[in-house]
Structure formats: C-alpha cells, structure tokens
Design a protein around this motif. Structure first.
Motif, mmCIF file in Angstrom:
data_model
loop_
_atom_site.group_PDB
_atom_site.id
_atom_site.type_symbol
_atom_site.label_atom_id
_atom_site.label_comp_id
_atom_site.label_asym_id
_atom_site.label_seq_id
_atom_site.Cartn_x
_atom_site.Cartn_y
_atom_site.Cartn_z
ATOM 1 N N TYR A 39 -7.967 3.624 8.084
ATOM 2 C CA TYR A 39 -8.074 4.829 8.984
ATOM 3 C C TYR A 39 -9.339 5.807 9.275
ATOM 4 C CZ TYR A 39 -3.018 4.576 7.430
ATOM 5 O OH TYR A 39 -1.863 3.867 7.010
ATOM 6 N N GLN A 89 2.405 2.902 2.476
ATOM 7 C CA GLN A 89 3.591 2.905 3.438
ATOM 8 C C GLN A 89 4.577 1.873 2.801
ATOM 9 O OE1 GLN A 89 4.351 5.412 5.125
ATOM 10 N NE2 GLN A 89 5.812 4.439 6.729
ATOM 11 N N HIS A 100 -1.165 -7.299 11.212
ATOM 12 C CA HIS A 100 0.476 -7.606 11.788
ATOM 13 C C HIS A 100 0.700 -8.708 12.671
ATOM 14 C CE1 HIS A 100 0.961 -2.623 11.787
ATOM 15 N NE2 HIS A 100 0.914 -3.470 10.604
ATOM 16 N N GLY A 112 0.886 -1.020 0.114
ATOM 17 C CA GLY A 112 0.155 -0.001 -0.010
ATOM 18 C C GLY A 112 0.762 1.456 -0.007
ATOM 19 N N ASN A 129 9.083 5.780 13.911
ATOM 20 C CA ASN A 129 10.123 6.835 13.360
ATOM 21 C C ASN A 129 10.291 8.117 13.907
ATOM 22 O OD1 ASN A 129 7.560 5.949 11.735
ATOM 23 N ND2 ASN A 129 8.056 8.087 10.913
ATOM 24 N N GLU A 155 5.690 -2.195 10.968
ATOM 25 C CA GLU A 155 4.855 -1.110 11.338
ATOM 26 C C GLU A 155 4.221 -0.682 12.451
ATOM 27 O OE1 GLU A 155 4.939 2.074 10.500
ATOM 28 O OE2 GLU A 155 6.006 2.282 8.712
ATOM 29 N N LYS A 156 4.341 0.383 12.992
ATOM 30 C CA LYS A 156 3.457 0.650 14.135
ATOM 31 C C LYS A 156 1.539 0.708 13.660
ATOM 32 C CE LYS A 156 1.840 4.346 13.127
ATOM 33 N NZ LYS A 156 0.999 4.829 12.004
ATOM 34 N N ASP A 181 -3.617 4.943 15.619
ATOM 35 C CA ASP A 181 -2.593 4.704 14.615
ATOM 36 C C ASP A 181 -1.684 5.988 14.305
ATOM 37 O OD1 ASP A 181 -2.621 2.829 11.591
ATOM 38 O OD2 ASP A 181 -1.774 4.896 11.561
ATOM 39 N N GLU A 216 1.427 -9.193 -1.370
ATOM 40 C CA GLU A 216 0.526 -8.470 -1.489
ATOM 41 C C GLU A 216 -0.884 -9.065 -2.159
ATOM 42 O OE1 GLU A 216 -0.495 -4.961 -0.812
ATOM 43 O OE2 GLU A 216 -2.201 -5.971 -1.320
ATOM 44 N N PRO A 217 -2.015 -9.237 -1.375
ATOM 45 C CA PRO A 217 -3.052 -9.895 -1.821
ATOM 46 C C PRO A 217 -3.932 -9.076 -2.946
ATOM 47 C CG PRO A 217 -3.585 -9.283 0.464
ATOM 48 C CD PRO A 217 -2.067 -8.743 0.063
ATOM 49 N N ASN A 235 -3.294 -3.622 -6.092
ATOM 50 C CA ASN A 235 -1.949 -2.990 -5.746
ATOM 51 C C ASN A 235 -0.825 -3.987 -6.229
ATOM 52 O OD1 ASN A 235 -3.733 -1.284 -4.300
ATOM 53 N ND2 ASN A 235 -2.965 -2.008 -2.232
HETATM 54 N N1 LIG Z 1 5.519 4.970 10.423
HETATM 55 C C1 LIG Z 1 4.646 5.898 9.676
HETATM 56 O O1 LIG Z 1 4.724 7.201 9.984
HETATM 57 C C2 LIG Z 1 3.461 5.354 8.858
HETATM 58 C C3 LIG Z 1 2.906 6.223 7.953
HETATM 59 C C4 LIG Z 1 1.573 5.706 7.224
HETATM 60 C C5 LIG Z 1 1.338 4.287 7.481
HETATM 61 N N2 LIG Z 1 2.137 3.680 8.439
HETATM 62 C C6 LIG Z 1 1.631 2.354 8.811
HETATM 63 O O2 LIG Z 1 1.950 1.485 7.735
HETATM 64 C C7 LIG Z 1 1.008 0.106 7.726
HETATM 65 C C8 LIG Z 1 0.279 0.224 6.365
HETATM 66 O O3 LIG Z 1 -0.307 1.612 6.107
HETATM 67 P P1 LIG Z 1 -0.760 1.838 4.568
HETATM 68 O O4 LIG Z 1 -1.201 3.314 4.560
HETATM 69 O O5 LIG Z 1 0.284 1.590 3.711
HETATM 70 O O6 LIG Z 1 -2.073 0.937 4.363
HETATM 71 P P2 LIG Z 1 -2.764 0.661 3.127
HETATM 72 O O7 LIG Z 1 -4.101 0.131 3.323
HETATM 73 O O8 LIG Z 1 -2.535 1.571 2.086
HETATM 74 O O9 LIG Z 1 -1.837 -0.567 2.697
HETATM 75 C C9 LIG Z 1 -1.804 -1.899 3.439
HETATM 76 C C10 LIG Z 1 -1.239 -2.799 2.108
HETATM 77 O O10 LIG Z 1 -1.265 -4.234 2.986
HETATM 78 C C11 LIG Z 1 -1.934 -5.165 1.918
HETATM 79 N N3 LIG Z 1 -2.393 -6.539 3.009
HETATM 80 C C12 LIG Z 1 -3.442 -6.444 3.595
HETATM 81 N N4 LIG Z 1 -3.342 -7.873 4.046
HETATM 82 C C13 LIG Z 1 -2.157 -8.539 3.808
HETATM 83 C C14 LIG Z 1 -1.770 -9.500 4.003
HETATM 84 N N5 LIG Z 1 -2.073 -10.630 4.751
HETATM 85 N N6 LIG Z 1 -0.273 -9.835 3.550
HETATM 86 C C15 LIG Z 1 0.225 -8.552 2.748
HETATM 87 N N7 LIG Z 1 -0.327 -7.618 2.511
HETATM 88 C C16 LIG Z 1 -1.626 -7.495 3.158
HETATM 89 C C17 LIG Z 1 -3.236 -4.420 1.665
HETATM 90 O O11 LIG Z 1 -3.703 -5.016 0.317
HETATM 91 C C18 LIG Z 1 -2.653 -3.179 1.453
HETATM 92 O O12 LIG Z 1 -2.061 -3.080 -0.158
HETATM 93 C C19 LIG Z 1 -0.122 0.746 8.884
HETATM 94 O O13 LIG Z 1 0.177 -0.059 10.112
HETATM 95 C C20 LIG Z 1 0.191 2.134 9.122
HETATM 96 O O14 LIG Z 1 -0.021 2.421 10.522
HETATM 97 C C21 LIG Z 1 3.214 4.267 9.300
#
Ligand SMILES: NC(=O)c1ccc[n+]([C@@H]2O[C@H](COP(=O)([O-])OP(=O)(O)OC[C@H]3O[C@@H](n4cnc5c(N)ncnc54)[C@H](O)[C@@H]3O)[C@@H](O)[C@H]2O)c1
Length: 335
Positions: free
Chosen positions: A165, A12, A78, A10, A124, A95-96, A175, A33-34, A38
């Motif tokens: 979110y 991040q 997670h 996704g 981070n 990731e958090k 989050d 990635e399922p 994506n």
């Molecule tokens: N540290 C930071 O500043 C920061 C910033 C943004 C997001 N994040 C964290 O990153 C994580 C992801 O956030 P995002 O915004 O990318 O979410 P998102 O929904 O855009 O992406 C998540 C991805 O994971 C995939 N997914 C779902 N189930 C799965 C599985 N079993 N195996 C593999 N992939 C799978 C989804 O299809 C999707 O593509 C969250 O925990 C979020 O809190 C952290």
C-alpha cells in the motif's frame, strides 16, 4: 458444505478466516501462505492447523479436495492464484482489486469463463446499508434523475511501513477507491464514459505514490460525479464510505459516516430536511459469502462477478491514466 482453500494469511486473510469460521456451510480445508513469519502467527495466534498449512497453492491443490479458493493475496498475485484455481476446476472468491494491471485482469476473467468457474470480487462496500438504501431511493425517484454526485474521502489510509500500500504507485486509487468507484456504479446504476483526474502527494504523507486526488467522471446523459480524497489525512476524518451528496431536480440525498438525509429546500411550500432510515442489511462479508454460494448453487453469475468488476477496475485505470497524461481519458481507451 463448501470446501475452501484460503490463500494469503496477512491482515485481511485473518479477517476472512474469522468470517468463514462464523458459518456452518463452509469449512477451510487448506491454508496457503509463503511467509514463514505469517505462517507462524497463523498457527500460534489463530489456531490454524500446521498440517493444513501450505507454502504454495500447488502444494495445497495436490493434497486436498476443495470447491473454491478464497484469494486474499496482494493485487499483483491475484492472477497467479486465480489461474491455478481455474485450471484445477475451482471457483474463486477474490479480494479487490481484481488485479494491479487491467490487461492481466481481462485475461484472468476470460480464463474463469473458459473453465466455467464462478469468479466473484469482494466489493464489500456496496453491500452496506447506505449504498443499498440510496440505490433503492434513486430507483423510486426520490430526487428525480441525479445530475451530480460528489464524494469526499479523508482518512489516514494504509500506514503500515513497507507494505504494498505504501511502496507502490497510485495505491489509494487502485486499492481503495475501487470500492468507491464500484459503489458509484452500484448506487447510480450507470456507467461513466470519461474521466479527468489530477493526483498529488503531501510532504507529511507516508505513501510513495500519490495519495491525494481530485477526479471527475463524466456520464453520457450529463451526470457528473466528483471524487476528492486525501489518503494521508491527519486532521478530521470522513468515514470509510466517504461523505456523499447526490443532487437531483427534487432534492438531495446526503450521507456522512453517521446518517443519511433527504433535503428539498429551495422554492418549495414545505421545505423538507429529514433523516432517512437506512435499510437493515446483513454484515457485508457474510452477504458476499451468501451471494457466492447461491450463485454456485443456482449456476448463475454472482453480483460483483469478475466480468462485471472489470468496469469498476476500468474506472480506476482510466483515472490513473488521466492523472499521468494530464488529459481527459475515455473509458473505452482502457477496456
Ligand atoms: N475489502 C476490503 O475492505 C479489504 C481490506 C483490506 C485488504 N483488502 C485486500 O486484501 C488483499 C490482501 O491485503 P492484506 O492487507 O491482507 O495484505 P498483506 O500484505 O497483509 O497480506 C497478503 C498475504 O498474502 C501472502 N502471499 C503473497 N503471495 C502469496 C501467494 N502466492 N500465495 C499465498 N499467499 C501469498 C503474503 O505473504 C501475505 O501474508 C489485497 O488485495 C487488499 O486490497 C481488502
């Protein structure tokens, strides 16, 4: 060379992909990635090789040898990723927030410890120059023993329609604020014992769950930390760190998104108000990868180990419980 399975492509996940590509001590040997949309985006726009892209972690684990999983899936997933990785003997950089459920988080941390795998959470924000500088100044006694810390956060946070979110409750606290609560622990070097919170939503907001709050953390030595936030702010904005003010007997340390200041104005012969030069620090995500790999090499706990991160997560769930039940909640009730 550390071999990585990147789970979740996704927003991040693609960010992490670019961060890993900057390094010469780490290679991505598989992607998981399922979602077919994506997957397609990753192949067409981000150069992800089709033959290394799998729909599940199980498939990837069957086909490749790796050292660790970089888990960038949504919070509710997670524990699924981490438990599979640990069972295969792999370290996990995750990731958090550690999980969207405290009991699940605790169970998965125990699994990591049982298998002897490193398990680090990517908090981070605390690797930034302002928190690093403030922690050092407090340790040096710049303002004496802090008595009060106030944080304000006004950001139009997470406005992607349909994302977790937006649809799940208390996402701003779970989050996003886990970063700020983790920074509080890091900067102040102490743990709160209880919390009182109220949360609400604005009619113009886009989150299903409450996206605004006022939270007070109480510490055993009398220190008070307050956190006020509006995650659907459409007016002026703070930075992502929020605006901070830490007050002690010898003055205050303040930050906004641009600068840090030290002030001592009241009843002193020479009032002081001076800009603080922040420490130079490496980019946070590179610092996290450095710390994770060093911990593996030295066989020690990384900073932000998942076991330590349970304390940041407990602050999240205690604040949510307080808001839900309309009472002060002890951190002991959570963990
Ligand atoms: N540290 C930071 O500043 C920061 C910033 C943004 C997001 N994040 C964290 O990153 C994580 C992801 O956030 P995002 O915004 O990318 O979410 P998102 O929904 O855009 O992406 C998540 C991805 O994971 C995939 N997914 C779902 N189930 C799965 C599985 N079993 N195996 C593999 N992939 C799978 C989804 O299809 C999707 O593509 C969250 O925990 C979020 O809190 C952290």
């Amino acid at each position: 060379m550390y071999r990585c399975i990147l789970a979740g492509l996704g927003g991040q996940g693609l960010f992490w992909l670019r961060e890993v590509r900057k390094r010469n001590d780490c290679e991505i040997v598989a992607y998981v990635e399922p979602s077919s949309a994506n997957q397609q985006r990753a192949i067409e726009q981000h150069g992800v090789p089709k033959e290394r892209l799998f729909a599940s972690l199980d498939d990837a684990l069957e086909k490749v040898q790796a050292d660790f999983v970089l888990d960038v899936t949504p919070p509710a997933v997670h524990h699924v990723i981490a438990e599979k990785a640990f069972a295969a003997g792999l370290h996990v950089l995750e990731e958090k927030p550690l999980s969207d459920n405290y009991a699940t988080a605790k169970r998965v941390v125990e699994q990591g410890l049982k298998h002897g795998c490193k398990h680090m959470i990517t908090q981070n924000y605390r690797f930034g120059s302002f928190p690093r500088t403030t922690r050092r100044l407090l340790a040096e006694g710049k303002i004496g023993k802090p008595g009060q810390c106030d944080i304000r956060f006004y950001i139009p946070w997470a406005d992607i329609p349909g994302s977790h979110y937006v649809t799940q409750p208390y996402m701003l606290i779970n989050d996003m604020m886990v970063h700020h609560f983790d920074m509080l622990r890091y900067v102040l070097g102490t743990e709160p014992e209880s919390v009182q919170a109220i949360t609400w939503n604005h009619p113009w907001g886009w989150h299903k769950g409450d996206a605004a709050h006022s939270i007070v953390f109480f510490y055993p030595d009398g220190l008070i930390a307050t956190h006020v936030a509006c995650g659907c702010a459409v007016g002026s904005q703070t930075g992502w760190n929020g605006d901070w003010r830490i007050e002690g007997p010898k003055g205050s340390i303040d930050w906004d998104k641009h600068q840090m200041t030290y002030s001592h104005l009241h009843r002193v012969e020479q009032p002081v108000q001076e800009k603080i030069e922040p420490l130079e620090v490496p980019p946070a995500h590179q610092a996290i990868l450095d710390e994770f790999f060093t911990a593996i090499r030295e066989d020690r706990d990384p900073e932000c180990s998942a076991a330590d991160n349970l304390k940041s997560l407990a602050m999240v769930f205690a604040a949510i419980k307080s808001a839900q039940e309309g009472r002060k909640v002890s951190l002991k009730e959570i963990g």
